[in-house]
Design a protein around this motif. Structure first.
Motif, PDB file in Angstrom:
ATOM      1  N   ALA A  54       5.232 109.769  -9.913  1.00 30.23           N
ATOM      2  CA  ALA A  54       3.869 110.009  -9.798  1.00 30.23           C
ATOM      3  C   ALA A  54       3.191 108.978 -10.591  1.00 30.23           C
ATOM      4  N   SER A  55       3.763 108.702 -11.808  1.00 29.59           N
ATOM      5  CA  SER A  55       3.238 107.657 -12.552  1.00 29.59           C
ATOM      6  C   SER A  55       3.370 106.291 -12.022  1.00 29.59           C
ATOM      7  N   ALA A  56       4.433 105.879 -11.569  1.00 31.17           N
ATOM      8  CA  ALA A  56       4.709 104.564 -10.806  1.00 31.17           C
ATOM      9  C   ALA A  56       3.634 104.435  -9.671  1.00 31.17           C
ATOM     10  N   LEU A  57       3.264 105.677  -9.041  1.00 31.31           N
ATOM     11  CA  LEU A  57       2.174 105.530  -7.904  1.00 31.31           C
ATOM     12  C   LEU A  57       0.943 105.527  -8.463  1.00 31.31           C
ATOM     13  N   LEU A  58       0.762 105.975  -9.558  1.00 32.57           N
ATOM     14  CA  LEU A  58      -0.383 105.829 -10.217  1.00 32.57           C
ATOM     15  C   LEU A  58      -0.786 104.281 -10.689  1.00 32.57           C
ATOM     16  N   ALA A  59       0.336 103.714 -11.158  1.00 27.08           N
ATOM     17  CA  ALA A  59       0.380 102.337 -11.463  1.00 27.08           C
ATOM     18  C   ALA A  59      -0.150 101.648 -10.431  1.00 27.08           C
ATOM     19  N   SER A  60       0.477 101.925  -9.243  1.00 24.33           N
ATOM     20  CA  SER A  60       0.104 101.022  -7.935  1.00 24.33           C
ATOM     21  C   SER A  60      -1.381 101.317  -7.668  1.00 24.33           C
ATOM     22  N   VAL A  61      -1.611 102.296  -7.731  1.00 23.41           N
ATOM     23  CA  VAL A  61      -3.363 102.363  -7.357  1.00 23.41           C
ATOM     24  C   VAL A  61      -3.965 101.741  -8.330  1.00 23.41           C
ATOM     25  N   ALA A  62      -3.656 101.685  -9.542  1.00 23.51           N
ATOM     26  CA  ALA A  62      -4.509 100.715 -10.621  1.00 23.51           C
ATOM     27  C   ALA A  62      -4.339  99.515 -10.167  1.00 23.51           C
ATOM     28  N   LEU A  63      -3.094  98.910  -9.743  1.00 23.78           N
ATOM     29  CA  LEU A  63      -3.182  97.497  -9.367  1.00 23.78           C
ATOM     30  C   LEU A  63      -3.662  97.046  -8.129  1.00 23.78           C
ATOM     31  N   LEU A  64      -4.091  98.077  -7.000  1.00 23.63           N
ATOM     32  CA  LEU A  64      -5.043  97.699  -5.969  1.00 23.63           C
ATOM     33  C   LEU A  64      -6.356  97.701  -6.399  1.00 23.63           C
ATOM     34  N   VAL A  65      -6.888  98.128  -7.334  1.00 24.93           N
ATOM     35  CA  VAL A  65      -8.204  98.061  -7.814  1.00 24.93           C
ATOM     36  C   VAL A  65      -8.756  96.823  -8.106  1.00 24.93           C
ATOM     37  N   PRO A  66      -8.160  95.597  -8.651  1.00 27.34           N
ATOM     38  CA  PRO A  66      -8.631  94.611  -8.878  1.00 27.34           C
ATOM     39  C   PRO A  66      -8.215  93.500  -7.893  1.00 27.34           C
ATOM     40  N   ALA A  67      -7.531  94.047  -6.911  1.00 31.21           N
ATOM     41  CA  ALA A  67      -7.284  93.324  -5.717  1.00 31.21           C
ATOM     42  C   ALA A  67      -8.442  93.500  -4.642  1.00 31.21           C
ATOM     43  N   VAL A  68      -9.065  94.702  -4.723  1.00 31.52           N
ATOM     44  CA  VAL A  68     -10.193  95.111  -3.996  1.00 31.52           C
ATOM     45  C   VAL A  68     -11.425  94.717  -4.598  1.00 31.52           C
TER      46      VAL A  68
ATOM     47  N   PHE B 258      -9.311 100.080 -13.667  1.00 29.20           N
ATOM     48  CA  PHE B 258      -8.095  99.702 -13.820  1.00 29.20           C
ATOM     49  C   PHE B 258      -7.486 100.002 -14.834  1.00 29.20           C
ATOM     50  N   SER B 259      -8.570  99.478 -15.943  1.00 33.58           N
ATOM     51  CA  SER B 259      -7.731 100.013 -17.341  1.00 33.58           C
ATOM     52  C   SER B 259      -7.418 101.360 -17.653  1.00 33.58           C
ATOM     53  N   VAL B 260      -8.353 102.282 -17.277  1.00 35.02           N
ATOM     54  CA  VAL B 260      -7.975 103.608 -17.377  1.00 35.02           C
ATOM     55  C   VAL B 260      -7.046 104.221 -16.607  1.00 35.02           C
ATOM     56  N   VAL B 261      -6.911 103.751 -15.337  1.00 35.79           N
ATOM     57  CA  VAL B 261      -5.836 104.305 -14.355  1.00 35.79           C
ATOM     58  C   VAL B 261      -4.524 103.717 -14.791  1.00 35.79           C
ATOM     59  N   ASN B 262      -4.582 102.500 -15.212  1.00 31.54           N
ATOM     60  CA  ASN B 262      -3.194 101.800 -15.500  1.00 31.54           C
ATOM     61  C   ASN B 262      -2.817 102.504 -16.645  1.00 31.54           C
ATOM     62  N   GLY B 263      -3.679 102.770 -17.732  1.00 36.18           N
ATOM     63  CA  GLY B 263      -3.248 103.285 -18.927  1.00 36.18           C
ATOM     64  C   GLY B 263      -2.481 104.612 -18.713  1.00 36.18           C
ATOM     65  N   LEU B 264      -3.198 105.652 -17.922  1.00 35.37           N
ATOM     66  CA  LEU B 264      -2.742 106.828 -17.718  1.00 35.37           C
ATOM     67  C   LEU B 264      -1.427 106.647 -16.942  1.00 35.37           C
TER      68      LEU B 264
ATOM     69  N   LEU C 243      -0.924  88.599  -5.998  1.00 36.40           N
ATOM     70  CA  LEU C 243      -0.091  89.121  -7.261  1.00 36.40           C
ATOM     71  C   LEU C 243      -0.146  90.824  -7.341  1.00 36.40           C
ATOM     72  N   PHE C 244      -1.462  90.938  -7.220  1.00 40.41           N
ATOM     73  CA  PHE C 244      -1.833  92.543  -7.589  1.00 40.41           C
ATOM     74  C   PHE C 244      -1.213  93.282  -6.389  1.00 40.41           C
ATOM     75  N   LEU C 245      -1.380  92.793  -5.122  1.00 34.63           N
ATOM     76  CA  LEU C 245      -0.767  93.509  -4.001  1.00 34.63           C
ATOM     77  C   LEU C 245       0.833  93.623  -4.030  1.00 34.63           C
ATOM     78  N   VAL C 246       1.410  92.477  -4.449  1.00 35.89           N
ATOM     79  CA  VAL C 246       2.998  92.534  -4.688  1.00 35.89           C
ATOM     80  C   VAL C 246       3.276  93.324  -5.808  1.00 35.89           C
ATOM     81  N   ALA C 247       2.428  93.386  -6.900  1.00 33.53           N
ATOM     82  CA  ALA C 247       2.685  94.382  -7.921  1.00 33.53           C
ATOM     83  C   ALA C 247       2.665  95.749  -7.704  1.00 33.53           C
ATOM     84  N   ALA C 248       1.677  95.952  -6.799  1.00 35.63           N
ATOM     85  CA  ALA C 248       1.407  97.540  -6.471  1.00 35.63           C
ATOM     86  C   ALA C 248       2.548  97.806  -5.453  1.00 35.63           C
ATOM     87  N   ALA C 249       3.041  97.149  -4.582  1.00 34.95           N
ATOM     88  CA  ALA C 249       4.350  97.333  -3.635  1.00 34.95           C
ATOM     89  C   ALA C 249       5.368  97.624  -4.695  1.00 34.95           C
TER      90      ALA C 249
END
Length: 151
Positions: free
Chosen positions: A41-55, A65-71, A129-135
């Motif tokens: 779940a935390s890895a999936l949450l990180a992927s959601v965070a990484l999509l934020v700056p891509a969008v 991004f900062s909050v979700v990535n930290g969580l 880069l953010f999309l690849v990192a999210a994947a």
């Protein structure tokens, strides 16, 4: 806002979110005795965070991004270490195995900047880069599924 000022705001926000999720995620993982669930779940949450700056690159998006990535990262760091220690093959080899794990963790940190520069150069910016990192983060979440000895 200048980049330096933005970082001065985003870093403490990220640190607070990380500290909270480290404590809460670790406690919940212990309470429910579910390591894989929290690591995934935390890895999936990180992927959601990484999509934020891509969008969006707005200030609000960077705060989100900062909050979700930290969580995500805080919970991951707390629970993944526990998961790793639970799947070590033999207790008498734990020190050696943890040393190998540390080397395995350092490898991607050495290679990532080079790969990131290629992705940014070839992809035409940071969005790819953010999309690849999210994947990759989603793949990381899926990587814990085959573990059979821990729930």
């Amino acid at each position: 806002m200048a980049a330096e000022e933005a970082v001065a705001v985003l870093m403490p926000v990220n640190a607070v979110a990380m500290a909270v999720s480290t404590v809460v995620g670790g406690w919940l993982s212990d309470r429910f005795d579910r390591r894989k669930l929290f690591v995934g779940a935390s890895a999936l949450l990180a992927s959601v965070a990484l999509l934020v700056p891509a969008v969006s690159t707005s200030w609000t998006a960077m705060l989100v991004f900062s909050v979700v990535n930290g969580l995500g990262f805080g919970c991951y760091m707390a629970v993944d270490t526990a998961l790793v220690t639970m799947v070590l093959p033999k207790a008498e080899d734990a020190a050696r195995d943890m040393g190998v794990l540390n080397v395995a963790n350092a490898g991607p940190q050495i290679v990532a900047p080079f790969l990131a520069s290629v992705i940014v150069s070839v992809g035409g910016g940071y969005t790819p880069l953010f999309l690849v990192a999210a994947a990759l983060s989603v793949l990381g979440a899926l990587a814990v599924r085959p573990i059979r000895t821990v729930s």
